[in-house]
Design a protein around this motif. Structure first.
Motif, PDB file in Angstrom:
ATOM      1  N   ILE A  33       9.607   5.636  -0.327  1.00  0.00           N
ATOM      2  CA  ILE A  33       8.257   6.013   0.094  1.00  0.00           C
ATOM      3  C   ILE A  33       7.391   6.149  -1.150  1.00  0.00           C
ATOM      4  CG2 ILE A  33       6.833   7.769   1.247  1.00  0.00           C
ATOM      5  CD1 ILE A  33       9.364   8.609   2.806  1.00  0.00           C
ATOM      6  N   ILE A  34       6.190   5.569  -1.092  1.00  0.00           N
ATOM      7  CA  ILE A  34       5.205   5.807  -2.140  1.00  0.00           C
ATOM      8  C   ILE A  34       4.020   6.524  -1.501  1.00  0.00           C
ATOM      9  CG2 ILE A  34       5.878   3.950  -3.700  1.00  0.00           C
ATOM     10  CD1 ILE A  34       3.572   2.272  -2.554  1.00  0.00           C
TER      11      ILE A  34
ATOM     12  N   ASP B  49      10.709  -2.839   2.792  1.00  0.00           N
ATOM     13  CA  ASP B  49      11.049  -1.680   3.608  1.00  0.00           C
ATOM     14  C   ASP B  49      10.439  -0.375   3.097  1.00  0.00           C
ATOM     15  OD1 ASP B  49      12.602  -3.220   5.379  1.00  0.00           O
ATOM     16  OD2 ASP B  49      14.319  -3.088   4.017  1.00  0.00           O
ATOM     17  N   THR B  50       9.828  -0.421   1.921  1.00  0.00           N
ATOM     18  CA  THR B  50       9.194   0.777   1.373  1.00  0.00           C
ATOM     19  C   THR B  50       8.021   1.164   2.252  1.00  0.00           C
ATOM     20  OG1 THR B  50       9.837   0.177  -0.881  1.00  0.00           O
ATOM     21  CG2 THR B  50       8.033   1.760  -0.654  1.00  0.00           C
ATOM     22  N   ILE B  51       7.911   2.451   2.501  1.00  0.00           N
ATOM     23  CA  ILE B  51       6.805   3.002   3.300  1.00  0.00           C
ATOM     24  C   ILE B  51       5.745   3.522   2.346  1.00  0.00           C
ATOM     25  CG2 ILE B  51       6.160   4.848   4.905  1.00  0.00           C
ATOM     26  CD1 ILE B  51       9.102   4.714   5.925  1.00  0.00           C
ATOM     27  N   MET B  52       4.491   3.264   2.668  1.00  0.00           N
ATOM     28  CA  MET B  52       3.397   3.811   1.877  1.00  0.00           C
ATOM     29  C   MET B  52       2.615   4.816   2.712  1.00  0.00           C
ATOM     30  SD  MET B  52       0.220   2.057  -0.237  1.00  0.00           S
ATOM     31  CE  MET B  52      -0.463   1.191   1.136  1.00  0.00           C
ATOM     32  N   VAL B  53       2.262   5.940   2.080  1.00  0.00           N
ATOM     33  CA  VAL B  53       1.354   6.924   2.659  1.00  0.00           C
ATOM     34  C   VAL B  53       0.159   6.931   1.720  1.00  0.00           C
ATOM     35  CG1 VAL B  53       1.020   9.333   3.310  1.00  0.00           C
ATOM     36  CG2 VAL B  53       3.281   8.283   3.552  1.00  0.00           C
ATOM     37  N   ILE B  54      -1.032   6.649   2.250  1.00  0.00           N
ATOM     38  CA  ILE B  54      -2.200   6.476   1.388  1.00  0.00           C
ATOM     39  C   ILE B  54      -3.396   7.296   1.857  1.00  0.00           C
ATOM     40  CG2 ILE B  54      -2.895   4.378   2.626  1.00  0.00           C
ATOM     41  CD1 ILE B  54      -3.980   3.329  -0.107  1.00  0.00           C
ATOM     42  N   ASN B  55      -4.112   7.816   0.883  1.00  0.00           N
ATOM     43  CA  ASN B  55      -5.399   8.475   1.110  1.00  0.00           C
ATOM     44  C   ASN B  55      -6.442   7.369   1.093  1.00  0.00           C
ATOM     45  OD1 ASN B  55      -7.737   9.993   1.080  1.00  0.00           O
ATOM     46  ND2 ASN B  55      -7.377  10.902  -0.919  1.00  0.00           N
TER      47      ASN B  55
ATOM     48  N   TYR C 101       1.239   4.541   6.432  1.00  0.00           N
ATOM     49  CA  TYR C 101       0.558   5.651   7.087  1.00  0.00           C
ATOM     50  C   TYR C 101      -0.690   5.954   6.265  1.00  0.00           C
ATOM     51  CZ  TYR C 101       4.880   6.385   9.664  1.00  0.00           C
ATOM     52  OH  TYR C 101       5.976   6.223  10.462  1.00  0.00           O
ATOM     53  N   ALA C 102      -1.820   6.042   6.933  1.00  0.00           N
ATOM     54  CA  ALA C 102      -3.085   6.258   6.230  1.00  0.00           C
ATOM     55  C   ALA C 102      -3.816   7.462   6.793  1.00  0.00           C
ATOM     56  CB  ALA C 102      -3.963   5.015   6.340  1.00  0.00           C
ATOM     57  N   CYS C 103      -4.535   8.110   5.910  1.00  0.00           N
ATOM     58  CA  CYS C 103      -5.308   9.292   6.275  1.00  0.00           C
ATOM     59  C   CYS C 103      -6.421   9.449   5.260  1.00  0.00           C
ATOM     60  CB  CYS C 103      -4.404  10.524   6.243  1.00  0.00           C
ATOM     61  SG  CYS C 103      -5.278  12.073   6.483  1.00  0.00           S
TER      62      CYS C 103
ATOM     63  N   SER D 116      -2.704  19.071  -0.550  1.00  0.00           N
ATOM     64  CA  SER D 116      -2.152  19.632   0.698  1.00  0.00           C
ATOM     65  C   SER D 116      -2.313  18.658   1.852  1.00  0.00           C
ATOM     66  CB  SER D 116      -2.837  20.956   1.026  1.00  0.00           C
ATOM     67  OG  SER D 116      -2.575  21.902   0.027  1.00  0.00           O
ATOM     68  N   ALA D 117      -3.459  18.010   1.902  1.00  0.00           N
ATOM     69  CA  ALA D 117      -3.710  17.032   2.964  1.00  0.00           C
ATOM     70  C   ALA D 117      -2.732  15.860   2.865  1.00  0.00           C
ATOM     71  CB  ALA D 117      -5.150  16.543   2.898  1.00  0.00           C
ATOM     72  N   MET D 118      -2.434  15.414   1.654  1.00  0.00           N
ATOM     73  CA  MET D 118      -1.491  14.305   1.495  1.00  0.00           C
ATOM     74  C   MET D 118      -0.078  14.704   1.918  1.00  0.00           C
ATOM     75  SD  MET D 118      -3.004  11.562   0.796  1.00  0.00           S
ATOM     76  CE  MET D 118      -1.611  10.528   0.374  1.00  0.00           C
ATOM     77  N   LEU D 119       0.269  15.954   1.718  1.00  0.00           N
ATOM     78  CA  LEU D 119       1.568  16.420   2.211  1.00  0.00           C
ATOM     79  C   LEU D 119       1.597  16.395   3.736  1.00  0.00           C
ATOM     80  CD1 LEU D 119       2.291  19.315  -0.287  1.00  0.00           C
ATOM     81  CD2 LEU D 119       3.483  17.109  -0.127  1.00  0.00           C
ATOM     82  N   GLY D 120       0.486  16.740   4.363  1.00  0.00           N
ATOM     83  CA  GLY D 120       0.399  16.641   5.815  1.00  0.00           C
ATOM     84  C   GLY D 120       0.556  15.205   6.282  1.00  0.00           C
ATOM     85  N   ALA D 121      -0.097  14.285   5.589  1.00  0.00           N
ATOM     86  CA  ALA D 121       0.024  12.864   5.928  1.00  0.00           C
ATOM     87  C   ALA D 121       1.460  12.383   5.720  1.00  0.00           C
ATOM     88  CB  ALA D 121      -0.953  12.039   5.094  1.00  0.00           C
ATOM     89  N   LEU D 122       2.099  12.840   4.643  1.00  0.00           N
ATOM     90  CA  LEU D 122       3.483  12.460   4.366  1.00  0.00           C
ATOM     91  C   LEU D 122       4.416  12.923   5.481  1.00  0.00           C
ATOM     92  CD1 LEU D 122       5.691  11.314   2.501  1.00  0.00           C
ATOM     93  CD2 LEU D 122       5.712  13.517   1.331  1.00  0.00           C
ATOM     94  N   ALA D 123       4.119  14.047   6.090  1.00  0.00           N
ATOM     95  CA  ALA D 123       4.945  14.553   7.191  1.00  0.00           C
ATOM     96  C   ALA D 123       5.013  13.556   8.347  1.00  0.00           C
ATOM     97  CB  ALA D 123       4.432  15.906   7.670  1.00  0.00           C
TER      98      ALA D 123
END
Length: 183
Positions: free
Chosen positions: A70-71, A92-98, A118-120, A137-144
């Motif tokens: 995950i990045i 297969d790497t998952i990205m969570v992005i602001n 996953y985007a937020c 904190s918001a990025m941790l919520g998105a990571l969840a």
């Protein structure tokens, strides 16, 4: 074992978020985590990285993450700053992005060949809930949303870690979690 790499810009709280993720997993989810921060020239506005390993067994590694599962991208402008957030990634790497919009998400997906994102708009979540452009904190919520950590564990860890402004940061995490979309 989940290998996670955070990419941010100094002042956004990426390294703090990595430490809080370890607290959330270790204390509120009864699993194990280790965080290894990596600083360049320690100054506001410079790229920063943090490496986190999460597992249900004790983590015996204490090293950087070279092949992330995950990045987490704290700033949509990193691609324009020449930061290669796709280094070591596979399809297969998952990205969570602001990200402020879908076009930015599509640009990252295309550039790095990522399938699951996953985007937020974590910046918006931070501004609405804490009044500051500090999206950690918001990025941790998105990571969840990725499933690596439960939102309840994030809320508890964030609230405990931030003292007087803990509740606001917990609200930012929950807001981001609820407004994260799979792109």
């Amino acid at each position: 074992m989940q290998k996670i790499k955070f990419y941010g810009i100094g002042g956004q709280g990426a390294v703090t978020a990595a430490k809080i993720l370890s607290i959330a997993v270790s204390l509120h989810q009864s699993e194990y985590a280790i965080t290894v921060p990596a600083y360049g020239h320690e100054r506001r506005g410079a790229p920063v990285f943090a490496h986190i390993i999460v597992d249900d067994k004790p983590v015996l590694l204490n090293c950087y993450v070279y092949e992330p599962d995950i990045i987490v991208v704290f700033d949509e402008n990193l691609i324009d700053m020449g930061v290669n957030v796709g280094e070591g990634c596979t399809e297969d790497t998952i990205m969570v992005i602001n990200a402020s919009n879908q076009e930015i998400v599509d640009r990252y997906k295309k550039e790095y060949g990522l399938k699951k994102v996953y985007a937020c708009n974590a910046t918006e979540a931070a501004l609405k809930n804490i009044g500051l452009n500090i999206p950690n904190s918001a990025m941790l919520g998105a990571l969840a949303k990725s499933g690596v950590v439960k939102i309840e564990a994030i809320e508890k860890a964030v609230t405990e870690s931030f003292g007087k402004v803990g509740e606001k940061n917990g609200n930012a995490a929950r807001y981001a979690y609820e407004h994260t979309w799979e792109a």
